[in-house]
Design a protein around this motif. Sequence first.
Motif, PDB file in Angstrom:
ATOM      1  N   GLU A   1      33.503  69.996  28.267  1.00 11.87           N
ATOM      2  CA  GLU A   1      33.685  68.712  27.614  1.00 11.87           C
ATOM      3  C   GLU A   1      34.180  67.703  28.638  1.00 11.87           C
ATOM      4  O   GLU A   1      35.074  68.009  29.429  1.00 11.87           O
ATOM      5  CB  GLU A   1      34.704  68.845  26.484  1.00 11.87           C
ATOM      6  N   GLN A   2      33.582  66.528  28.635  1.00  9.18           N
ATOM      7  CA  GLN A   2      33.997  65.487  29.571  1.00  9.18           C
ATOM      8  C   GLN A   2      35.285  64.848  29.072  1.00  9.18           C
ATOM      9  O   GLN A   2      35.405  64.490  27.904  1.00  9.18           O
ATOM     10  CB  GLN A   2      32.913  64.414  29.693  1.00  9.18           C
ATOM     11  N   VAL A   3      36.273  64.742  29.974  1.00 15.37           N
ATOM     12  CA  VAL A   3      37.558  64.131  29.651  1.00 15.37           C
ATOM     13  C   VAL A   3      37.984  63.222  30.798  1.00 15.37           C
ATOM     14  O   VAL A   3      37.435  63.294  31.895  1.00 15.37           O
ATOM     15  CB  VAL A   3      38.668  65.187  29.410  1.00 15.37           C
ATOM     16  N   THR A   4      38.955  62.384  30.514  1.00 14.36           N
ATOM     17  CA  THR A   4      39.568  61.577  31.559  1.00 14.36           C
ATOM     18  C   THR A   4      40.924  62.192  31.829  1.00 14.36           C
ATOM     19  O   THR A   4      41.684  62.465  30.911  1.00 14.36           O
ATOM     20  CB  THR A   4      39.738  60.118  31.089  1.00 14.36           C
ATOM     21  N   LEU A   5      41.223  62.408  33.091  1.00 17.07           N
ATOM     22  CA  LEU A   5      42.455  63.082  33.471  1.00 17.07           C
ATOM     23  C   LEU A   5      43.102  62.328  34.618  1.00 17.07           C
ATOM     24  O   LEU A   5      42.436  61.975  35.594  1.00 17.07           O
ATOM     25  CB  LEU A   5      42.107  64.518  33.909  1.00 17.07           C
ATOM     26  N   ARG A   6      44.374  62.049  34.504  1.00 13.46           N
ATOM     27  CA  ARG A   6      45.092  61.368  35.578  1.00 13.46           C
ATOM     28  C   ARG A   6      45.879  62.419  36.360  1.00 13.46           C
ATOM     29  O   ARG A   6      46.717  63.106  35.795  1.00 13.46           O
ATOM     30  CB  ARG A   6      46.039  60.317  35.012  1.00 13.46           C
ATOM     31  N   ILE A   7      45.557  62.528  37.648  1.00  8.35           N
ATOM     32  CA  ILE A   7      46.285  63.455  38.517  1.00  8.35           C
ATOM     33  C   ILE A   7      46.691  62.701  39.773  1.00  8.35           C
ATOM     34  O   ILE A   7      46.131  61.652  40.104  1.00  8.35           O
ATOM     35  CB  ILE A   7      45.444  64.709  38.865  1.00  8.35           C
ATOM     36  N   ASP A   8      47.662  63.233  40.462  1.00  9.20           N
ATOM     37  CA  ASP A   8      48.138  62.588  41.681  1.00  9.20           C
ATOM     38  C   ASP A   8      47.028  62.541  42.727  1.00  9.20           C
ATOM     39  O   ASP A   8      46.203  63.455  42.838  1.00  9.20           O
ATOM     40  CB  ASP A   8      49.343  63.348  42.253  1.00  9.20           C
ATOM     41  N   GLN A   9      47.038  61.469  43.516  1.00 10.48           N
ATOM     42  CA  GLN A   9      45.998  61.249  44.518  1.00 10.48           C
ATOM     43  C   GLN A   9      45.946  62.385  45.535  1.00 10.48           C
ATOM     44  O   GLN A   9      44.866  62.842  45.896  1.00 10.48           O
ATOM     45  CB  GLN A   9      46.235  59.911  45.241  1.00 10.48           C
ATOM     46  N   ASP A  10      47.112  62.878  45.956  1.00 10.32           N
ATOM     47  CA  ASP A  10      47.111  63.933  46.967  1.00 10.32           C
ATOM     48  C   ASP A  10      46.515  65.234  46.420  1.00 10.32           C
ATOM     49  O   ASP A  10      45.862  65.983  47.152  1.00 10.32           O
ATOM     50  CB  ASP A  10      48.517  64.161  47.539  1.00 10.32           C
TER      51      ASP A  10
END
Length: 79
Positions: free
Chosen positions: A44-53
């Motif tokens: 399933e396609q989702v939007t996820l915010r993770i740290d850039q590093d």
Amino acid sequence: MPDQPRRPRTLNDARSEAEAAFKRATTKVAAAPPKSTAIPGVREQVTLRIDQDVLEHFQAGGPGWQDRINDALRKAAGK
């Protein structure tokens, strides 16, 4: 019985009909039934915010970085 002359529409009648039509068109339908259990292999396609590093770490390995993130999340979830 002779035909009765039709009463001309008034602004209130037209407005009432328009408001009723708008209400019918914008009324939310009953909520869809809850999703059943996930089907293996379907993603399933989702939007996820993770740290850039963290993102850079997985992308540094080249193509397949989304699969590697999925594998790491699966491992963390005990799956």
